[in-house]
Design an enzyme around this catalytic site. Structure first.
Site, PDB file in Angstrom:
ATOM      1  N   ASP A  73      39.169  42.135  35.457  1.00 41.10           N
ATOM      2  CA  ASP A  73      39.834  42.106  36.747  1.00 41.10           C
ATOM      3  C   ASP A  73      40.720  43.341  36.839  1.00 41.10           C
ATOM      4  O   ASP A  73      41.373  43.714  35.864  1.00 41.10           O
ATOM      5  CB  ASP A  73      40.675  40.827  36.858  1.00 41.10           C
ATOM      6  CG  ASP A  73      41.332  40.698  38.214  1.00 41.10           C
ATOM      7  OD1 ASP A  73      40.629  40.886  39.221  1.00 41.10           O
ATOM      8  OD2 ASP A  73      42.537  40.413  38.256  1.00 41.10           O
ATOM      9  N   THR A  81      43.509  44.132  38.899  1.00 40.07           N
ATOM     10  CA  THR A  81      44.950  43.903  38.980  1.00 40.07           C
ATOM     11  C   THR A  81      45.438  43.097  37.782  1.00 40.07           C
ATOM     12  O   THR A  81      44.936  42.014  37.509  1.00 40.07           O
ATOM     13  CB  THR A  81      45.310  43.162  40.276  1.00 40.07           C
ATOM     14  OG1 THR A  81      44.780  43.890  41.379  1.00 40.07           O
ATOM     15  CG2 THR A  81      46.812  43.035  40.424  1.00 40.07           C
TER      16      THR A  81
END
Length: 781
Positions: free
Chosen positions: A299, A301
């Site tokens: 991911d 972020t």
């Protein structure tokens, strides 16, 4: 409860009253075994029982010296118990650190309490990503949507109104609210979710499955071979004492008593090493999964970038409206602001004082949030490619700003915030673009470089704009980061989706359901998938992945379902985590080679002795000596040693390709030397057994030397020290007498050494052939 009670919560006296009545949440304990269970589990095993019986028999008929092999029960049980107790203590400490407190209203103020301190009628506050610890009824919803997929399998969030029931194990997908505690402890519907996620077990381990298959086969073989050995020894013409002692000496080495122990120790030591690095391993098989991973889904972020963002600028799209007070009002209306709203809050002025008449909370599926401020207007804030999808010029400007890797959000006015007829509000008017700056984590390039070197394919998966995500991925040094796709353009067909996943590297605008579909599609292609994440939108994929890795600062739901939690939030820890998994698997394969070789040559020797009808060539004391020097002591060091070898599939086949020919060659050389010594009339049976012992040790030491490769100073030293100790036993009269190694005709010894040398040459050839024909790890494209 009255409205005032809901607003103020319980008082201190009311909480104390409920605790005294036993109406307090007794949180399910982590399913680790307690001290007595750990001791019993390590002591009362099938192999310990078998060795214990043989020890008693050897003690009665052969004396204490012949029963020394029984000490393995004490050592194995003590080492296994101590290591597991240490691992349990480390895991329990980390579990407490990683446990998310619940937010309750008591005495009119928000108070954090541990989940096991909740009492009936407590007023629990809820925000996005928070896991619901007990059952209850919604008291104050604010756009509250609950994801119950971990309980029901249904992936769509469920909107909750006042009075609706919420269940433990579900989590808040969007919005906020509160609920009043109802069922607690064992009465709660699904409190077992976190307990299951925290379970300390060896379940679902392919490695242990392979070892268990070995043990089943061995157990089946031992019974008839032992019966044959007992019958042959009874007919060998020896005394009853010698027959029984010889039978015990033949059965004991067939039992791979240390294999399961060392496998378990390797796992728990791996857990301890990771615990020191602030990595909470919630299931032991996760250690194994670390080594098998060949696709790592990251991911953006919180993984590639720092968790927070900093405010960049506001780009005006309207020219007539000041966006700052609107943004300030939206920030104030959001009871549980996410990192995006927190970054905006730092840069906008004091709230203008507008009251929101209605709200739409942010969700990963919608990708925007909004509020209607009555006479001041209705506004939405979120993804430009959703809110500005039908406005080409503002959208192009947003994409231009995002191409450099910044996060860009759109502020729009709206006639209505409802999105029943489509993905966006009705009557959208572009007002401004908000640019947020994202910072890469330190050393992210080095971490990604490690995985690339190790043949692990990287996939960057994010809910943000694909162009922006691609720019961040390129800056971080992700290989093939130019292969970018908007997930909304991907096919739903599983096979076509799997093909797309093989083609692209960076995926933007991915929904939570798509993340889970990505993992499933990769599984269809035979990949072992690890998924990192920290948000509520990552939960479904973390649960589906072979190895879910959550950040310690992430949502409670993400931490609850992940198999590994990085409590220090350091993505740079992952290489160490993977290296630990590879160390465990590589070392277990080494010790499996040793133990299975011993079992096979023991069974082969027993068969030869049983069929030909000669006295067994060893006494139990010989078996103890050879087992300690060629397997027991070395395997302990090898099981816990550093090991950076890459994982290779085919563990069972590889062990058998080594152990079967090695065991057969050891048995042939040993029985050949013993048979020729027996044929020499100038030597006695005790001297013939010494010849067999020397031959067996030489070939078994060669097996150890082949298993210990590639050599380091300590591995080479380990082999030399074991050989030196055996020579010392032969050289020192007291030791030689104690271990019943009498020199006989030098011719017998020379023949034994010659046969041992021939067997070693064959083993070297077999090992070379196995290495040449071994299955190589798949190469990256």
């Amino acid at each position: 409860m009255t409205a005032d009670t809901v607003r103020l919560g319980l008082s201190t006296a009311e909480v104390a009253e409920r605790v005294a009545d036993g109406r307090v949440n007794t949180a399910p304990e982590r399913r680790t075994r307690n001290g007595w269970q750990i001791l019993a589990g390590n002591l009362f095993t099938f192999f310990n029982a078998l060795i214990g019986v043989l020890t008693v028999v050897a003690l009665v008929f052969g004396g204490p010296k012949q029963a020394l092999f029984g000490l393995v029960i004490v050592f194995n049980s003590a080492i296994g118990t101590i290591q597991e107790l240490r691992a349990k203590a480390a895991l329990d400490r980390l579990a407490i650190v990683g446990q998310a407190p619940s937010r309750v209203i008591r005495d009119g103020a928000e108070t954090p309490v541990a989940p096991d301190a909740l009492v009936v009628d407590d007023h629990v506050l809820l925000g996005p990503g928070e896991q619901i610890p007990v059952d209850g009824k919604v008291a104050r919803p604010a756009g509250l949507e609950v994801d119950e997929s971990l309980l029901t399998g249904e992936s769509d969030p469920v909107a909750k109104a006042e009075g609706d029931e919420v269940l433990s194990g579900s989590f808040v997908a969007s919005g906020a609210g509160a609920f009043v505690v109802g069922r607690i402890g064992a009465d709660a519907y699904a409190a077992r979710l976190l307990a299951e996620a925290s379970r300390f077990s060896l379940a679902d381990s392919k490695l242990m499955g392979g070892i268990n298959r070995f043990l089943k086969i061995i157990t089946v073989l031992i019974v008839p071979v032992a019966v044959l050995l007992i019958v042959s020894q009874a007919r060998s013409g020896q005394s009853l004492r010698d027959n029984i002692v010889g039978t015990v000496a033949g059965i004991v080495p067939m039992i791979p008593e240390g294999l399961v122990l060392l496998t378990s120790i390797a796992f728990v030591v791996g857990v301890l090493r990771l615990a020191r690095r602030r990595c909470l391993v919630q299931e032991l098989p996760a250690i194994e999964g670390l080594a098998r991973v060949d696709v790592l889904c990251l991911d953006k972020t919180g993984t590639l970038t720092e968790p927070g963002m900093s405010f960049g600028e506001i780009v005006d799209l309207d020219g007539t409206v000041d966006a700052r007070p609107i943004l300030a009002a939206l920030v104030r209306a959001d009871e549980n602001p996410n990192p995006t709203m927190l970054a905006v809050a730092d840069a906008v002025p004091v709230d203008p004082g507008w009251e929101a008449e209605s709200q739409v909370p942010f969700s990963s599926a919608r990708k925007w949030s909004g509020a209607d401020f009555g006479g001041h207007g209705a506004y939405a804030f979120g993804a430009p490619d959703v809110l500005l999808a039908e406005l080409p010029e503002p959208l192009a400007r947003a994409q231009e700003l995002g191409a450099g890797g910044n996060r860009v959000l759109a502020l729009v006015g709206a006639d209505e915030l409802t999105c029943d007829d489509g993905p966006r509000p009705v009557g959208v008017r572009p007002l401004a673009l908000v640019v947020l700056e994202q910072r890469l984590r330190p050393h992210v390039g080095r971490t990604l470089g490690y995985f690339n070197e190790q043949g692990v394919t990287l996939k960057i998966i994010s809910g943000d704009n694909a162009v922006s995500v691609g720019a961040v991925a390129r800056a971080a040094g992700v290989p093939h980061a130019e292969r970018v796709v908007d997930a909304r353009e991907l096919p739903e067909d599983p096979e076509a989706l799997a093909e797309a996943l093989e083609t692209y590297t960076v995926f933007g605008r991915v929904t939570p359901q798509q993340k889970r579909a990505f993992v499933t599609a990769l599984h269809r292609r035979g990949h072992t998938v690890a998924m990192t994440g920290d948000g509520v939108n990552d939960v479904l994929a973390l649960k589906e992945a072979d190895l879910g890795v959550a950040m310690g600062s992430g949502s409670a739901a993400a931490r609850g379902v992940a198999k590994v939690v990085l409590l220090d939030n350091d993505f740079g820890s992952l290489p160490r985590v993977v290296a630990e998994g590879r160390r465990v698997l590589g070392n277990i394969e080494r010790v499996s080679d040793l133990f299975l070789t011993k079992t096979i040559y023991s069974i082969a020797l027993a068969l030869a002795v049983g069929l030909i009808g000669v006295p067994y060539p060893f006494a139990p004391i010989h078996v103890t000596l050879i087992g300690a020097l060629t397997i027991g002591v070395p395997s302990f060091f090898l099981a816990l040693a550093p090991n950076s070898e890459r994982f290779r599939p085919g563990f069972v086949g590889r062990v058998l390709r080594f152990a079967v020919p090695a065991g057969v060659m050891v048995a042939l050389a040993t029985f050949g030397a013993y048979w020729l010594a027996r044929d020499n009339e100038s030597s006695a049976l005790r001297e013939d057994k010494a010849t067999a012992t020397i031959t067996l040790f030489c070939v078994a030491l060669a097996v150890l030397a082949l298993t210990a490769r590639p050599y380091t100073w300590w591995r080479g030293g380990l082999v030399i020290v074991m050989g030196g100790l055996f020579v010392l036993v032969l050289a020192v009269p007291f030791a030689r007498d104690f271990f019943e190694l009498s020199y006989g005709d030098p011719y017998n010894t020379l023949v034994g050494l010659g046969l041992a040398a021939a067997a070693v040459l064959v083993l070297v050839g077999v090992t070379w052939w196995n290495t040449r024909t071994a299955v190589k790890p798949p190469m990256k494209q």
